[in-house]
Write a protein that holds these residues in place. Structure first.
Motif, PDB file in Angstrom:
ATOM      1  N   ALA A  37       0.870  -1.181   0.019  1.00  0.00           N
ATOM      2  CA  ALA A  37       0.122   0.033  -0.162  1.00  0.00           C
ATOM      3  C   ALA A  37       0.850   1.320  -0.030  1.00  0.00           C
ATOM      4  O   ALA A  37       0.540   2.209  -0.707  1.00  0.00           O
ATOM      5  N   MET A 242      -1.788  -2.127  -8.682  1.00  0.00           N
ATOM      6  CA  MET A 242      -2.535  -2.050  -7.458  1.00  0.00           C
ATOM      7  C   MET A 242      -3.485  -0.565  -7.506  1.00  0.00           C
ATOM      8  O   MET A 242      -4.307  -0.331  -7.108  1.00  0.00           O
ATOM      9  N   GLY A 246      -7.183  -0.082  -7.680  1.00  0.00           N
ATOM     10  CA  GLY A 246      -8.054   0.768  -6.860  1.00  0.00           C
ATOM     11  C   GLY A 246      -8.446   2.442  -7.035  1.00  0.00           C
ATOM     12  O   GLY A 246      -9.517   2.536  -6.652  1.00  0.00           O
ATOM     13  N   GLY A 253      -7.238   5.105  -3.103  1.00  0.00           N
ATOM     14  CA  GLY A 253      -7.563   4.224  -4.184  1.00  0.00           C
ATOM     15  C   GLY A 253      -6.309   3.075  -4.459  1.00  0.00           C
ATOM     16  O   GLY A 253      -6.685   1.906  -4.236  1.00  0.00           O
ATOM     17  N   ILE A 256      -6.765   0.704  -1.325  1.00  0.00           N
ATOM     18  CA  ILE A 256      -7.859  -0.371  -1.477  1.00  0.00           C
ATOM     19  C   ILE A 256      -7.333  -1.258  -2.596  1.00  0.00           C
ATOM     20  O   ILE A 256      -7.521  -2.462  -2.438  1.00  0.00           O
ATOM     21  N   GLY A 257      -6.548  -0.810  -3.711  1.00  0.00           N
ATOM     22  CA  GLY A 257      -5.915  -1.715  -4.722  1.00  0.00           C
ATOM     23  C   GLY A 257      -5.013  -2.577  -3.993  1.00  0.00           C
ATOM     24  O   GLY A 257      -5.156  -3.772  -4.460  1.00  0.00           O
ATOM     25  N   SER A 260      -6.979  -5.399  -1.987  1.00  0.00           N
ATOM     26  CA  SER A 260      -7.694  -6.066  -2.985  1.00  0.00           C
ATOM     27  C   SER A 260      -6.788  -6.935  -3.541  1.00  0.00           C
ATOM     28  O   SER A 260      -7.193  -8.232  -3.733  1.00  0.00           O
ATOM     29  N   GLY A 294     -11.086   2.526 -11.585  1.00  0.00           N
ATOM     30  CA  GLY A 294     -10.935   2.059 -10.294  1.00  0.00           C
ATOM     31  C   GLY A 294     -11.849   1.766  -9.199  1.00  0.00           C
ATOM     32  O   GLY A 294     -13.073   2.271  -9.591  1.00  0.00           O
ATOM     33  N   ILE A 295     -11.440   1.033  -8.135  1.00  0.00           N
ATOM     34  CA  ILE A 295     -12.617   0.733  -7.263  1.00  0.00           C
ATOM     35  C   ILE A 295     -13.287   2.005  -6.489  1.00  0.00           C
ATOM     36  O   ILE A 295     -14.200   2.224  -6.294  1.00  0.00           O
ATOM     37  N   MET A 296     -12.217   3.080  -6.372  1.00  0.00           N
ATOM     38  CA  MET A 296     -12.650   4.310  -5.492  1.00  0.00           C
ATOM     39  C   MET A 296     -13.651   4.909  -6.494  1.00  0.00           C
ATOM     40  O   MET A 296     -14.772   5.671  -5.906  1.00  0.00           O
TER      41      MET A 296
END
Length: 319
Positions: A37, A242, A246, A253, A256-257, A260, A294-296
């Motif tokens: 991270a 990553m 994210g 982001g 989170i990436g 995940s 991304g997930i964000m």
């Protein structure tokens, strides 16, 4: 502001609870996740905010790791002085090389950063100070096994939180606005008086600073380092994946990436030992196609998430 506070609160609460509700294996996995991270968030400074996709950020990880090894084993420094100095050395290295290398753009810059990583690795392999390919041993932590797992985890978590807090405040200053302006249109940023060379070098230096500190924690945790593992380019690829997975260019982001990607990879490797890389690659491809931001973007999207959201992403990116 509210969303940012919630994000920090979740990281602190979950981060503190994890080691007290899990065994040593889970704590070691959590430490690896937090280190990644840091790496992804550090890459995001130059790649996400400033728009320069570096493929050689692993060079700062290696510099930080070797600086810590030299400072602790040969200069006799304790871990925390070595950690700070290693981060500063990696950061200054990034700032200094930023002046010539950041004059390049696009794939020229990416190739140059790859060359930088390989050149630095070759230098380390041939220096007597770093003991070449023989590797270097670091002093062992003077604590029990359980305590050492906690020690490395919380140090990594602390660095991640410091990185995120610093970047949160920087992004709300002239420096942060300058980073984003360079990413959106460098020529326009230059025309309104932003010293793009200095701003880009600062961005690269900050990226190097925190990546170097991650390398420092990694080196002390391993107790022994060699050039190949700490300068391996695939780690750079992983931190980029990553950040993109994210949400590149966002504060949380990359975190989170990292969480995940590492959890998915760990699960797949445990349950699909032979073909886990195929499944993992398929997940990444689908994520990039259907949610390229991304997930964000999914989390913060103001409109309802449904089939139309994913189809719109496909249309916009001409998949």
């Amino acid at each position: 502001m509210k969303g940012t506070l919630i994000g920090f609160a979740l990281i602190i609460i979950i981060g503190v609870l994890v080691p007290f509700t899990a065994g040593n294996f889970a704590i070691r996995l959590a430490t690896d996740i937090v280190i990644f991270a840091i790496l992804a968030s550090s890459w995001n400074i130059i790649g996400g905010y400033t728009g320069y996709a570096s493929f050689g950020n692993i060079v700062f990880f290696g510099v930080g790791a070797y600086a810590t090894a030299v400072l602790m084993s040969k200069a006799g420094l304790g871990f925390y002085p070595a950690l700070i100095l290693s981060g500063l050395i990696a950061g200054l290295y990034g700032f200094a090389i930023g002046f010539p290398i950041l004059r390049l753009k696009g794939h020229y810059f990416a190739i140059a950063t790859l060359g930088l990583a390989e050149a630095t690795k070759a230098l380390v392999q041939n220096l007597g100070l770093t003991e070449g390919n023989s590797g270097m041993y670091l002093p062992m932590p003077e604590m029990g096994i359980d305590a050492s797992y906690m020690f490395f985890y919380f140090n990594a978590l602390g660095i991640l939180l410091i990185l995120l807090v610093i970047m949160y405040f920087i992004l709300n200053t002239k420096l942060g606005y300058g980073f984003v302006a360079i990413r959106e249109d460098e020529d326009a940023a230059d025309s309104i008086g932003i010293n793009t060379t200095i701003f880009k070098s600062i961005s690269f230096g900050l990226s190097g600073l925190f990546t170097g500190m991650a390398g420092s924690v990694y080196a002390y945790q391993q107790g022994f380092i060699k050039p190949e593992p700490v300068f391996i380019v695939t780690k750079t690829v992983k931190m980029i994946v990553m950040a993109v997975f994210g949400g590149v260019g966002s504060l949380f982001g990359p975190v989170i990436g990292a969480v995940s990607i590492e959890l998915i990879a760990n699960y797949l490797s445990e349950h699909f030992l032979v073909i886990h890389t195929i499944f993992f690659g398929t997940i990444i491809i689908l994520a990039v196609i259907f949610a390229p931001k991304g997930i964000m973007d999914i989390i913060t999207a103001r409109k309802k998430i449904g089939l139309s959201y994913f189809l719109e992403n496909i249309r916009k990116n001409r998949v």
